[in-house]
Scaffold this active site. Structure first.
Site, PDB file in Angstrom:
ATOM      1  N   ARG B  23     -23.664 -17.658 -64.158  1.00 54.94           N
ATOM      2  CA  ARG B  23     -24.891 -17.032 -63.493  1.00 54.94           C
ATOM      3  C   ARG B  23     -24.796 -16.697 -61.972  1.00 54.94           C
ATOM      4  NH1 ARG B  23     -27.911 -22.704 -62.128  1.00 54.94           N
ATOM      5  NH2 ARG B  23     -25.961 -23.991 -62.055  1.00 54.94           N
ATOM      6  N   SER B  50     -32.121 -21.186 -60.160  1.00 52.67           N
ATOM      7  CA  SER B  50     -31.352 -21.415 -61.222  1.00 52.67           C
ATOM      8  C   SER B  50     -30.742 -20.461 -61.788  1.00 52.67           C
ATOM      9  CB  SER B  50     -31.762 -22.696 -61.623  1.00 52.67           C
ATOM     10  OG  SER B  50     -32.614 -22.353 -62.770  1.00 52.67           O
ATOM     11  N   GLU B  71     -42.833 -16.134 -69.958  1.00 50.66           N
ATOM     12  CA  GLU B  71     -41.767 -15.271 -70.312  1.00 50.66           C
ATOM     13  C   GLU B  71     -42.138 -14.071 -71.154  1.00 50.66           C
ATOM     14  OE1 GLU B  71     -41.730 -18.637 -70.695  1.00 50.66           O
ATOM     15  OE2 GLU B  71     -40.207 -19.263 -69.046  1.00 50.66           O
ATOM     16  N   PHE B  96     -35.735 -19.248 -73.429  1.00 49.58           N
ATOM     17  CA  PHE B  96     -37.134 -18.731 -73.420  1.00 49.58           C
ATOM     18  C   PHE B  96     -37.289 -17.002 -73.322  1.00 49.58           C
ATOM     19  CE2 PHE B  96     -36.885 -22.452 -70.248  1.00 49.58           C
ATOM     20  CZ  PHE B  96     -37.038 -23.375 -71.395  1.00 49.58           C
ATOM     21  N   HIS B 122     -28.154 -20.479 -68.903  1.00 53.30           N
ATOM     22  CA  HIS B 122     -28.099 -21.565 -69.635  1.00 53.30           C
ATOM     23  C   HIS B 122     -28.178 -21.378 -71.069  1.00 53.30           C
ATOM     24  CE1 HIS B 122     -29.370 -22.853 -65.789  1.00 53.30           C
ATOM     25  NE2 HIS B 122     -29.517 -24.210 -66.151  1.00 53.30           N
ATOM     26  N   ASP B 130     -29.642 -31.647 -69.915  1.00 51.87           N
ATOM     27  CA  ASP B 130     -31.074 -31.236 -70.252  1.00 51.87           C
ATOM     28  C   ASP B 130     -31.268 -31.477 -71.936  1.00 51.87           C
ATOM     29  OD1 ASP B 130     -32.075 -30.676 -67.998  1.00 51.87           O
ATOM     30  OD2 ASP B 130     -32.111 -28.673 -67.976  1.00 51.87           O
ATOM     31  N   ARG B 180     -24.617 -22.192 -67.300  1.00 52.09           N
ATOM     32  CA  ARG B 180     -24.913 -22.924 -66.277  1.00 52.09           C
ATOM     33  C   ARG B 180     -23.809 -23.401 -65.601  1.00 52.09           C
ATOM     34  NH1 ARG B 180     -26.100 -28.236 -64.351  1.00 52.09           N
ATOM     35  NH2 ARG B 180     -24.701 -29.017 -65.773  1.00 52.09           N
TER      36      ARG B 180
HETATM   37  C1  LIG Z   1     -41.234 -21.789 -71.465  1.00 47.61           C
HETATM   38  C2  LIG Z   1     -40.482 -22.449 -70.095  1.00 47.61           C
HETATM   39  N1  LIG Z   1     -40.227 -21.631 -69.217  1.00 47.61           N
HETATM   40  C3  LIG Z   1     -39.546 -22.189 -67.964  1.00 47.61           C
HETATM   41  C4  LIG Z   1     -39.047 -23.601 -68.171  1.00 47.61           C
HETATM   42  C5  LIG Z   1     -38.433 -24.163 -67.005  1.00 47.61           C
HETATM   43  N2  LIG Z   1     -39.184 -24.980 -66.124  1.00 47.61           N
HETATM   44  C6  LIG Z   1     -39.095 -26.393 -66.348  1.00 47.61           C
HETATM   45  S1  LIG Z   1     -40.226 -27.209 -65.499  1.00 47.61           S
HETATM   46  C7  LIG Z   1     -40.750 -25.897 -64.818  1.00 47.61           C
HETATM   47  C8  LIG Z   1     -42.057 -26.205 -63.546  1.00 47.61           C
HETATM   48  C9  LIG Z   1     -43.243 -26.134 -64.254  1.00 47.61           C
HETATM   49  O1  LIG Z   1     -44.208 -26.594 -63.328  1.00 47.61           O
HETATM   50  P1  LIG Z   1     -44.418 -28.104 -63.470  1.00 47.61           P
HETATM   51  O2  LIG Z   1     -44.593 -28.521 -65.189  1.00 47.61           O
HETATM   52  O3  LIG Z   1     -45.925 -28.311 -62.789  1.00 47.61           O
HETATM   53  O4  LIG Z   1     -43.489 -28.797 -62.692  1.00 47.61           O
HETATM   54  P2  LIG Z   1     -43.703 -30.513 -61.879  1.00 47.61           P
HETATM   55  O5  LIG Z   1     -45.144 -30.447 -61.470  1.00 47.61           O
HETATM   56  O6  LIG Z   1     -43.403 -31.542 -62.900  1.00 47.61           O
HETATM   57  O7  LIG Z   1     -42.652 -30.300 -60.827  1.00 47.61           O
HETATM   58  C10 LIG Z   1     -40.230 -24.693 -65.255  1.00 47.61           C
HETATM   59  C11 LIG Z   1     -40.241 -23.556 -65.173  1.00 47.61           C
HETATM   60  C12 LIG Z   1     -39.492 -24.439 -69.308  1.00 47.61           C
HETATM   61  N3  LIG Z   1     -39.017 -25.647 -69.386  1.00 47.61           N
HETATM   62  N4  LIG Z   1     -40.429 -23.864 -70.078  1.00 47.61           N
END
Ligand SMILES: Cc1ncc(C[n+]2csc(CCOP(=O)(O)OP(=O)(O)O)c2C)c(N)n1
Ligand SMILES: [Mg+2]
Lengths: 295, 329
Positions: B23, B50, B71, B96, B122, B130, B180
């Site tokens: 990446r 990332s 997405e 995704f 990833h 993960d 990753r």
């Molecule tokens: C469909 C999807 N896209 C991207 C991700 C990657 N991702 C994991 S957590 C996250 C942040 C989303 O914000 P939030 O859930 O509010 O995070 P927190 O408040 O827990 O830090 C992302 C984009 C994912 N898990 N699923």
């Protein structure tokens, strides 16, 4: 029979859960800190007061269903489940390790009591609505459905497809809880993709909306009871929390979304060797408010 | 014997070979593509650091678009931007994108035939702790069955950079697959790279290994060790899964008359399947396939998972030995 916990007991429990979250993240060497610490009070309220459940019978037909949509905060669910007796607290040490039942993101096939698999954001409310629909309209059951979501996943279109379905079908056995901590990975939600007014949005979708302080356990329990009295509408809590709650250097800082303590040096943060010690001490002493005999 | 025309690093089999995630090469490639062509834009769905889109964001903030956790929207926004003349790269994790947004890619990118590049980071079990939900193991299958889609899976970070640039320079939809974890950086600036052209990295006459992604390095390790046992193995880096370089593969297999395919993806529908579909029609030979055997991934450390899922050097060696026995029989 169900044990009654005082608010003080619950607050103590939430604090123990926070310390276990730190320990599991340190053991794992990876994982998410901010969300789990922020949601410890909510999960304590759920597992030790609100939910009708039995840790010895995870598939008890009469249980309330708790769907965790934002799977990355699973450390808080695992820790709460361990404290509630689903499995030994020691098993928390296996989090994210090869062969563990405690996968990096929760998998229902591996651990009884999880209800579903999550991690990819935005699909929890649909599943919760599917379960609630069966409960309300087909099987006419008495159990309730709770769905914990994050604010970041309010950006996912599927969340709103589900919100529309639940509103249409008057799923009053469904209670969604949004972790409104204002952060996601790339920054603050209102910078990445503004969500406000969340309240007006859900109301427009025929939901009953309550603003809840996510660190007031009594208030969370009250809100859950209130939701039970709402008829013909699903309820959603906009649950205001502080990400990283209890550890000052993590609080309200999106850098700690997906980082564990003790792994990397970050600008403006304590040195990595000190992070774990500071975090655990702050939790033990409620950020210096109490001084234990052992300090 | 290592093919001298592949110009692999002199450090190839040394313990201190540098390890870099593929990446990272995507991130560097994006910046260079942005310098070469002002039409290049980058979209990201809340994974800017990332997916390594961050460097482009810093350099060209006016050409970087944050879409939030969305997405499906991202794929079709990119289609719209391509219709308006841009060259969009969409960055997320492969589960995704192209996982969740598959239909948006199919209709609004591929049937539409617009110039969008999909970067799936990833991929593979080597995502590590993960766990299954974040380890894309079906994305090659999803993308290679889609008409008009080009599918590229680089073997190291430098090749990832070259692939990103080449994708920007060509017209049409491209899927780029990245990993990753840090993996050996073993190609050099001089190593040839052209979309649609597989490269012989190790020459041999007894068995052909066709591999892709970071496991190409494990295949080279296997070839080197088997050479010591008197087995001469040809290793082909098949970075472009679609369009498949039929001639390079056919030429090698007509010589060796045995094939092992290697990939960090489901065996069903993956790169090996593409090769075998072609050979079954043109030149059938005994085949062993190294890949994921119809199961999901799980939490663990990357190298631990490569071993547990039987993808690393010893398993490739076993597959070679097995296919040789079948060849003689
Ligand atoms: C469909 C999807 N896209 C991207 C991700 C990657 N991702 C994991 S957590 C996250 C942040 C989303 O914000 P939030 O859930 O509010 O995070 P927190 O408040 O827990 O830090 C992302 C984009 C994912 N898990 N699923
Ligand atoms: Mg959040």
């Amino acid at each position: 029979m169900k044990k009654e916990y005082s608010t003080k007991d619950l607050e103590k429990k939430a604090n123990e859960i926070r310390q276990d979250i730190i320990r599991m993240l340190v053991k794992a060497g990876s994982g998410h800190s901010a969300g789990p610490l922020g949601m410890a009070d909510v999960f304590t309220a759920l597992y030790f007061n609100v939910l009708k459940h039995d840790s010895k019978r995870p598939d008890w037909e009469e249980r309330d269903r708790l769907i965790l949509s934002n799977g990355h905060i699973c450390p808080v669910r695992y820790a709460a489940m361990a404290h509630a007796g689903y499995f030994p607290i020691q098993e928390l040490d296996t989090f994210r390790k090869f062969g563990s039942r405690l996968q990096g993101h929760p998998e229902r096939e591996r651990l009884p009591g999880l209800e579903t698999t999550s991690g990819p954001l935005g699909s929890g409310l649909s599943q919760a609505s599917g379960i609630a629909y069966v409960g309300k309209h087909i099987d006419k059951t008495t159990w309730r459905v709770y769905c914990v979501m994050s604010d970041g996943e309010q950006e996912a279109g599927q969340t709103w497809e589900a919100a529309m379905f639940a509103g249409k079908n008057r799923l009053d056995n469904l209670c969604a809880i949004i972790d409104r901590n204002n952060i996601q990975i790339d920054g603050f939600t209102e910078d990445v993709m503004p969500l406000e007014s969340l309240k007006a949005k859900y109301e427009a979708f025929n939901w009953h909306v309550l603003e809840v302080d996510g660190h007031n356990i009594e208030g969370i329990v009250d809100a859950c009871n209130q939701a039970k009295a709402i008829h013909q509408k699903p309820t959603v809590f906009i649950c205001h929390t502080i990400p990283g709650k209890g550890v000052s250097f993590m609080e309200n800082d999106f850098k700690w979304h997906g980082a564990p303590p003790g792994v990397s040096n970050m600008p403006g943060e304590p040195a990595k060797e000190d992070q774990v010690g500071i975090a655990l001490k702050e939790l033990r002493t409620l950020q210096g408010k109490i001084i234990s005999e052992h300090e | 014997m290592i093919n001298p025309k592949a110009y692999l690093t002199e450090k190839l089999f040394q313990d201190d070979i540098e390890k870099v995630p593929t990446r990272n090469g995507y991130g560097e490639g994006l910046v260079q593509a942005g310098e070469e062509n002002t039409q290049v834009v980058v979209l990201c769905a809340d994974l800017t650091e990332s997916t390594r889109s961050e460097a482009f964001q810093k350099k060209f903030p006016e050409r970087f678009i944050e879409v939030g956790v969305a997405e499906q929207n991202m794929a079709s926004l990119a289609a719209g931007m391509a219709l308006a003349g841009k060259i969009p790269f969409i960055s997320s994790y492969a589960t995704f994108s192209p996982g969740r947004n598959n239909e948006q890619i199919r209709t609004t990118i591929a049937i539409n035939n617009v110039n969008v590049k999909i970067a799936g980071a990833h991929a593979g079990v080597s995502v590590g702790p993960d766990g299954a939900t974040h380890q894309a193991l079906e994305d090659i299958a999803l993308m290679r069955v889609m008409p008009r889609m080009n599918v590229i899976y680089p073997c190291d970070a430098l090749e990832a950079k070259k692939a990103t640039l080449a994708a920007a320079r060509m017209k049409g939809p491209v899927y780029l697959r990245f990993a990753r974890a840090g993996t050996p950086q073993f190609t050099t600036e001089k190593t040839p790279f052209q979309i649609g052209k597989a490269e012989v990295f190790h020459e041999g006459k007894d068995v052909t290994i066709v591999a892709c992604g970071p496991l190409v390095y494990e295949a080279l390790l296997a070839a080197q060790q088997l050479e010591g046992e008197g087995i001469s193995v040809e290793v082909i880096n098949n970075h472009t899964i679609k369009p498949l370089d039929q001639n390079t593969i056919l030429e090698s297999v007509q010589k060796t008359k045995a094939l092992v395919t290697v990939e960090e993806h489901q065996i069903a529908g993956g790169m090996g399947s593409a090769v075998v579909e072609m050979l079954a029609q043109r030149f059938p030979v005994p085949v062993e396939m190294v890949g994921i055997k119809d199961r999901f991934g799980e939490s663990g450390e990357p190298s631990e998972l490569w071993d547990a899922f039987e993808l690393s050097c010893p398993h490739i060696m076993q597959a070679v030995q097995k296919v040789i026995k079948r060849k003689i029989a």
